[in-house]
Design a protein around this motif. Structure first.
Motif, PDB file in Angstrom:
ATOM      1  N   VAL B 126      10.776  53.945  21.793  1.00 18.60           N
ATOM      2  CA  VAL B 126      10.755  55.516  21.874  1.00 18.60           C
ATOM      3  C   VAL B 126      10.920  55.946  22.754  1.00 18.60           C
ATOM      4  CG1 VAL B 126       8.590  57.145  20.869  1.00 18.60           C
ATOM      5  CG2 VAL B 126       8.692  54.614  19.941  1.00 18.60           C
ATOM      6  N   PRO B 129      15.176  56.808  25.097  1.00 20.79           N
ATOM      7  CA  PRO B 129      14.812  56.239  23.728  1.00 20.79           C
ATOM      8  C   PRO B 129      16.052  55.644  23.195  1.00 20.79           C
ATOM      9  CG  PRO B 129      15.213  58.767  23.672  1.00 20.79           C
ATOM     10  CD  PRO B 129      15.699  58.203  25.061  1.00 20.79           C
ATOM     11  N   PRO B 133      13.511  60.361  18.023  1.00 27.49           N
ATOM     12  CA  PRO B 133      12.371  60.627  17.308  1.00 27.49           C
ATOM     13  C   PRO B 133      12.426  60.920  15.871  1.00 27.49           C
ATOM     14  CG  PRO B 133      12.737  62.179  19.179  1.00 27.49           C
ATOM     15  CD  PRO B 133      13.833  61.085  19.158  1.00 27.49           C
ATOM     16  N   MET B 140      12.281  52.821  12.430  1.00 29.02           N
ATOM     17  CA  MET B 140      11.653  53.012  13.723  1.00 29.02           C
ATOM     18  C   MET B 140      10.630  51.516  13.726  1.00 29.02           C
ATOM     19  SD  MET B 140      11.569  54.756  16.412  1.00 29.02           S
ATOM     20  CE  MET B 140      11.135  56.425  16.850  1.00 29.02           C
ATOM     21  N   PHE B 204       3.658  59.139  21.120  1.00 28.22           N
ATOM     22  CA  PHE B 204       4.863  58.849  20.403  1.00 28.22           C
ATOM     23  C   PHE B 204       4.811  59.802  19.142  1.00 28.22           C
ATOM     24  CE2 PHE B 204       4.570  54.034  20.933  1.00 28.22           C
ATOM     25  CZ  PHE B 204       4.610  54.325  22.403  1.00 28.22           C
ATOM     26  N   ALA B 208       6.792  56.846  14.873  1.00 33.29           N
ATOM     27  CA  ALA B 208       6.432  55.432  15.537  1.00 33.29           C
ATOM     28  C   ALA B 208       5.118  55.069  15.354  1.00 33.29           C
ATOM     29  CB  ALA B 208       7.063  55.678  17.048  1.00 33.29           C
TER      30      ALA B 208
END
Lengths: 216, 383
Positions: B126, B129, B133, B140, B204, B208
């Motif tokens: 994350v 990265p 995101p 993920m 996060f 995530a």
């Protein structure tokens, strides 16, 4: 920050580790691995501070610390010597036990009051030595000097004396030691106790000389 | 019987002369019945709780109130029960990690560090990265799981390799790796991924986060506020897989044989070095998975204080309490999750830790009863 001061503090803090290590060396030389040093040190630190607060005498605190940690070490001695349980797990259990008990008994102790520390002083001639003097011999706690003395003494004891020979025999070849009439069990109990006493000394050094107080 | 008692090796402890009974310990010649170890373990826990109560009473506490408080704060209603399960999840995975290593008498004390590195590995996805995101949760989370497993496995493999190649004592090396892991993560959260100078990374993104029961509160209002997350399911599946490996597979047989009799294992041609590395790898992977589950399920950011809370060390006790049986580990870790949860509220704060220590000491001591039988003998009868 002045490097001399850092090294000076390093010597003081290292003394704590030195005591714990000397004790653990004696224990391990007798054939017992004690991973509970941390727990015994905490018990020592807590009981040293607690005794010093209530009696006002840090020396008495040091004595109680050594006895308390020695007593706790006998739990490990009984489990690993008589009950023949696994030394690794038993030692870890001692760490948990010592940490927990010292947290419970030491509750609120951090506000209990102040103590008079163990004395600090400089060694007259040695402190004048360039470079080494200010690091090792200036304004150090009496415990640091005790560490300087104990280290060669313990070496001499292990390697050059008859009881030291017995200690090594019990650790390296218990069967041979047994047939020579040395009580393996008794010596192991004794040296686990001594290891605890040294760990208590280390713990007492933390709370009475290096970083005074008790923080849970 | 009198012949037997004349051998000093059997009479471990002799009672004073005047006392008409004498306690004698004899080695067990046959396996005790299956229920016996469970009974002894239960007895040890009860004795430990009584001893802990005595210590509490001595220092001026009220043992009944403390224990009742622990029970209420961890099993009292659905909400706290769910919190208990959340606490049990990391313990479950770390104690599974310890169990597979301990079964081979490989003392992996580094589950704590492997757990932390697992959290680090999962967070790196994350925070670096590696994935943007807005990546779907379905991609993920598995990637985070894999990197967590990988990081933990590498951390476990290092002491394993040293042990296999150079015969380095794994107790010391794996223990030291714990401190390196904490400092490693501290470096990243202080310097690289710090959020506004605080010792933590940023939060996060929702993709995530492991799904929690509370996420489904819209469809099932009962689930509102329940924090139990998918990590618990992962842990239970891992326990089942580990049980299968240990007791139903050839590799598990090799692990158990090396643990029980390394010399016999070597003579049958089992490669001990390879197994040491493999077991440390899997052990680290399980602990790393635990770290991923904790960071993605509970903390939702990389931060040392709630992650490096000693789950790896508690895992050692739980594995031992469960006699290394993966299914019993599930129950035992719930018990310890309860102790940890109650520990936040109970005063003095050291009580749960002390009780853990006493339980472990009692358990190890009670193993003696599995190897020896106790006989109480009247002295007159012998004469």
């Amino acid at each position: 920050m002045d490097p001399i001061i850092i090294l000076q503090a390093g010597v003081a803090t290292g003394t704590v580790l030195l005591f714990a290590t000397i004790g653990e060396i004696l224990t391990e030389r007798s054939g017992v691995l004690n991973l509970g040093v941390e727990g015994m040190m905490l018990i020592g630190a807590m009981s040293a501070f607690s005794t010093a607060v209530s009696t006002g005498n840090p020396w008495l605190g040091l004595l109680v610390a050594m006895l308390a940690a020695g007593l706790l070490s006998q739990v490990h001695a009984f489990i690993s010597i008589h009950l023949q349980a696994d030394q690794v797990v038993s030692g870890l259990a001692l760490t948990f036990l010592g940490t927990g008990i010292s947290l419970v008994l030491g509750e609120g102790l951090s506000k209990a009051g102040t103590i008079s520390l163990l004395p600090r002083f400089s060694i007259p001639l040695l402190s004048q030595t360039p470079l080494l003097g200010p690091i090792f011999f200036t304004e150090q706690s009496v415990m640091v000097y005790l560490g300087y003395l104990l280290t060669p003494l313990v070496w001499y004891y292990i390697n050059r004396t008859r009881p030291g020979l017995h200690l090594r025999a019990v650790g390296e070849h218990p069967a041979a030691a047994d047939s020579l009439g040395i009580s393996v069990y008794r010596l192991r109990y004794f040296y686990v106790f001594i290891g605890g006493v040294f760990a208590g000394l280390a713990g007492g050094t933390i709370s009475l000389a290096i970083s005074p107080g008790w923080f849970s | 019987m009198s012949q037997n008692s004349s051998q000093p090796s059997n009479a471990v402890m002799a009672s004073p002369r005047r006392f008409p009974y004498r306690i004698q310990f004899e080695p067990r010649l046959q396996e005790p019945p299956r229920w016996f170890p469970a009974l002894v373990a239960l007895g040890a826990v009860v004795v430990a709780l009584i001893l802990g109560g005595v210590i509490l009473a001595v220092v001026g506490g009220d043992p009944w109130r403390s224990y009742a408080h622990i029970a209420r704060a961890s099993f009292g209603n659905v909400g706290v029960l769910s919190d208990t399960l959340v606490k049990a999840t990391p313990i479950l995975l770390t104690s599974l990690a310890c169990a597979i290593a301990f079964r081979m008498k490989l003392w992996n004390i580094g589950a704590e560090g492997q757990f932390i590195m697992g959290a680090f590995g999962a967070s790196a996805v994350v925070l670096t990265p590696l994935l943007p995101p807005e990546t779907s949760r379905w991609i993920m989370l598995p990637v985070m799981g894999l990197t967590g497993i990988l990081a933990g496995a590498i951390w476990g493999l290092i002491p394993g390799f040293l042990k296999a190649r150079f015969n380095v004592n794994e107790v010391i090396s794996s223990l030291m790796m714990n401190y390196i892991a904490v400092s490693w993560v501290n470096f990243f959260i202080f310097a690289v991924w710090t959020e506004g100078g605080f010792q933590m990374s940023r939060l996060f993104p929702r993709t995530a986060w492991l799904p929690r029961l509370a996420d489904y509160a819209k469809e099932f209002p009962v689930l509102r506020g329940l924090t139990t997350h998918l990590g618990l399911v992962i842990g239970i599946v891992a326990a089942a897989v580990l049980w299968f490996i240990l007791y139903r597979s050839r590799w598990g047989y090799e692990i158990r044989l090396i643990g029980d009799n390394p010399r016999a294992a070597r003579y049958t041609g089992i490669n001990i070095q390879r197994n040491v590395m493999m077991v440390m790898l899997v052990s680290g992977a399980l602990a790393g998975l635990g770290g991923m589950s904790e960071v993605a399920g509970v903390v939702h950011r990389l931060q040392t204080s709630p992650i490096a809370a000693g789950y790896g060390f508690t895992g050692i006790i739980v594995a031992w309490l469960a006699k290394l049986n993966p299914f019993v580990i599930i129950l035992a870790s719930i018990l310890f999750g309860a102790l940890l949860l109650a520990g936040r509220e109970i005063q003095p704060s050291g009580i749960p830790k002390m009780i853990q220590g006493i339980i472990l000491v009692a358990l190890i001591a009670s193993d003696f009863l599995l190897r020896y039988r106790v006989r109480i003998i009247r002295i007159e009868e012998e004469a």
